[in-house]
Design an enzyme around this catalytic site. Structure first.
Site, PDB file in Angstrom:
ATOM      1  N   ALA A   1      -2.570  -0.288   7.720  1.00 51.81           N
ATOM      2  CA  ALA A   1      -3.537   1.217   8.029  1.00 51.81           C
ATOM      3  C   ALA A   1      -4.476   1.107   9.058  1.00 51.81           C
ATOM      4  O   ALA A   1      -4.897   2.267   9.072  1.00 51.81           O
ATOM      5  CB  ALA A   1      -3.930   1.263   6.451  1.00 51.81           C
TER       6      ALA A   1
ATOM      7  N   ASN B   1      -6.337  -4.457   1.472  1.00 52.38           N
ATOM      8  CA  ASN B   1      -5.611  -4.782   2.764  1.00 52.38           C
ATOM      9  C   ASN B   1      -6.051  -4.936   4.706  1.00 52.38           C
ATOM     10  O   ASN B   1      -5.858  -5.786   5.325  1.00 52.38           O
ATOM     11  CB  ASN B   1      -4.301  -4.463   2.782  1.00 52.38           C
ATOM     12  CG  ASN B   1      -3.282  -4.253   1.361  1.00 52.38           C
ATOM     13  OD1 ASN B   1      -3.107  -5.293   1.298  1.00 52.38           O
ATOM     14  ND2 ASN B   1      -3.153  -3.577   0.632  1.00 52.38           N
TER      15      ASN B   1
ATOM     16  N   HIS C   1     -11.281   4.296   7.800  1.00 52.40           N
ATOM     17  CA  HIS C   1     -11.591   2.297   8.495  1.00 52.40           C
ATOM     18  C   HIS C   1     -11.742   2.435   9.713  1.00 52.40           C
ATOM     19  O   HIS C   1     -11.708   2.979  10.047  1.00 52.40           O
ATOM     20  CB  HIS C   1     -10.081   1.929   8.365  1.00 52.40           C
ATOM     21  CG  HIS C   1      -8.879   1.607   7.480  1.00 52.40           C
ATOM     22  ND1 HIS C   1      -9.487   1.088   5.757  1.00 52.40           N
ATOM     23  CD2 HIS C   1      -8.293   2.665   6.493  1.00 52.40           C
ATOM     24  CE1 HIS C   1      -8.764   1.315   4.599  1.00 52.40           C
ATOM     25  NE2 HIS C   1      -7.664   1.874   5.918  1.00 52.40           N
TER      26      HIS C   1
END
Ligand SMILES: NC(=O)c1ccc[n+]([C@@H]2O[C@H](COP(=O)([O-])OP(=O)(O)OC[C@H]3O[C@@H](n4cnc5c(N)ncnc54)[C@H](O)[C@@H]3O)[C@@H](O)[C@H]2O)c1
Length: 274
Positions: A131, A197, A227
């Site tokens: 991601a 993750n 993020h």
């Protein structure tokens, strides 16, 4: 290619749909590794939806049966448990292993076992960007040392429900951007395993689990899963921010993760790797 996917949830089925629509030729074999007891149901669904994706399609549930299908590449998109159950044996067999559940590597023992198995059998543990982006630059800067990396995971308050954030904040009444966790990437991965993750990927690409800083943020104005990370190194400074769309099958998984895994496959079968 003889491809094996561990898991048949959101990432795996979206990925198979993408492979179906982007690949000119079918795979030689597709093996799907299911949890024990789910083989028949998954086989029926896989054959109905993805019958043309490979010359042969098998559904198995044990590591032994997985390895008997002689995969060229095994791609995990299931869970931390799946990494623990199958990872070492796959690598020890000389087969490259791509991990989606990278947060599992915050378990230092498991990380060591996987790397040792790969080293001994000359296979590769492959950690895709998932991601987040910019992993190429972060990993390239690492040998120069003195890396400082700070990661921020920003989500709307509701997206933190069911996590330890509830002990820090009244998620219903958060009115402004609020940092509720500050610590190392290892602490973040262990306290928030379902959100681990990206922090783990950045840690492994850059300064390591104990040197990478992590902040987790509830923001009522956040549009989806954001993020963000900043890097300081003697060679370069940068900040990267990714505003991801959730995937249809699992709002917790950013859809770009699936495309990152598709890239891991196409880079191995196409004429150009980038
Ligand atoms: N690297 C990244 O940036 C990133 C981003 C999003 C998700 N992920 C990780 O990818 C994994 C899959 O995500 P998803 O959205 O597909 O989740 P999902 O819940 O939709 O699908 C996972 C599937 O795997 C199956 N499964 C679980 N354990 C298994 C096992 N031991 N053996 C076989 N099957 C098993 C589950 O039954 C489920 O069907 C999760 O661990 C998630 O944390 C990584």
């Amino acid at each position: 290619m003889r491809l094996a996917l561990i898991g048949f949830g959101n990432i795996a089925t979206t990925l198979l749909g993408l492979l179906q629509s982007t690949q000119k030729f079918p795979l030689e074999n597709l093996t799907i590794v299911s949890s024990p007891g789910r083989e028949k149901a998954i086989e029926a669904e896989a054959l109905a939806r993805f019958f043309d994706i490979a010359d042969t399609l098998k559904v198995v549930s044990t590591t032994q049966d997985l390895l008997a299908t002689r995969p060229d590449l095994v791609l995990e998109c299931a869970s931390h448990t799946a990494v623990k159950t199958h990872g070492v044996a796959v690598l020890a067999q000389g087969v490259d292993f791509v991990l989606a559940s990278i947060g599992a590597l915050s378990d230092a023992r498991l990380e060591l076992d996987l790397i040792q198995a790969a080293e001994n059998a000359k296979s590769r543990l492959v950690l895709p960007a998932g991601a987040i982006g910019g992993i190429d630059l972060l990993a390239a800067l690492r040998p120069a040392g003195n890396l400082q990396v700070t990661y921020r995971g920003i989500k709307p308050p509701n997206a933190w429900k069911g996590t330890k954030a509830e002990a820090q904040l009244d998620l219903e009444s958060v009115q402004e951007k609020t940092v509720f966790f500050t610590g190392t990437a290892r602490e973040a991965a262990s306290a928030f395993p379902k959100n681990a993750n990206v922090a783990a990927t950045l840690a492994l690409a850059g300064a390591g689990f104990d040197q990478t800083r992590a902040e987790l943020v509830a923001d009522p104005n956040a549009a989806g899963n954001i993020h963000e990370y900043s890097v300081t190194s003697p060679l370069a400074h940068y900040t990267l921010r990714v505003e991801n769309q959730p995937s249809h099958g699992n709002a917790k998984t950013s859809v770009s993760t699936v495309y990152s895994l598709l890239r891991e496959i196409t880079n191995r079968i196409g004429p150009l790797a980038i």
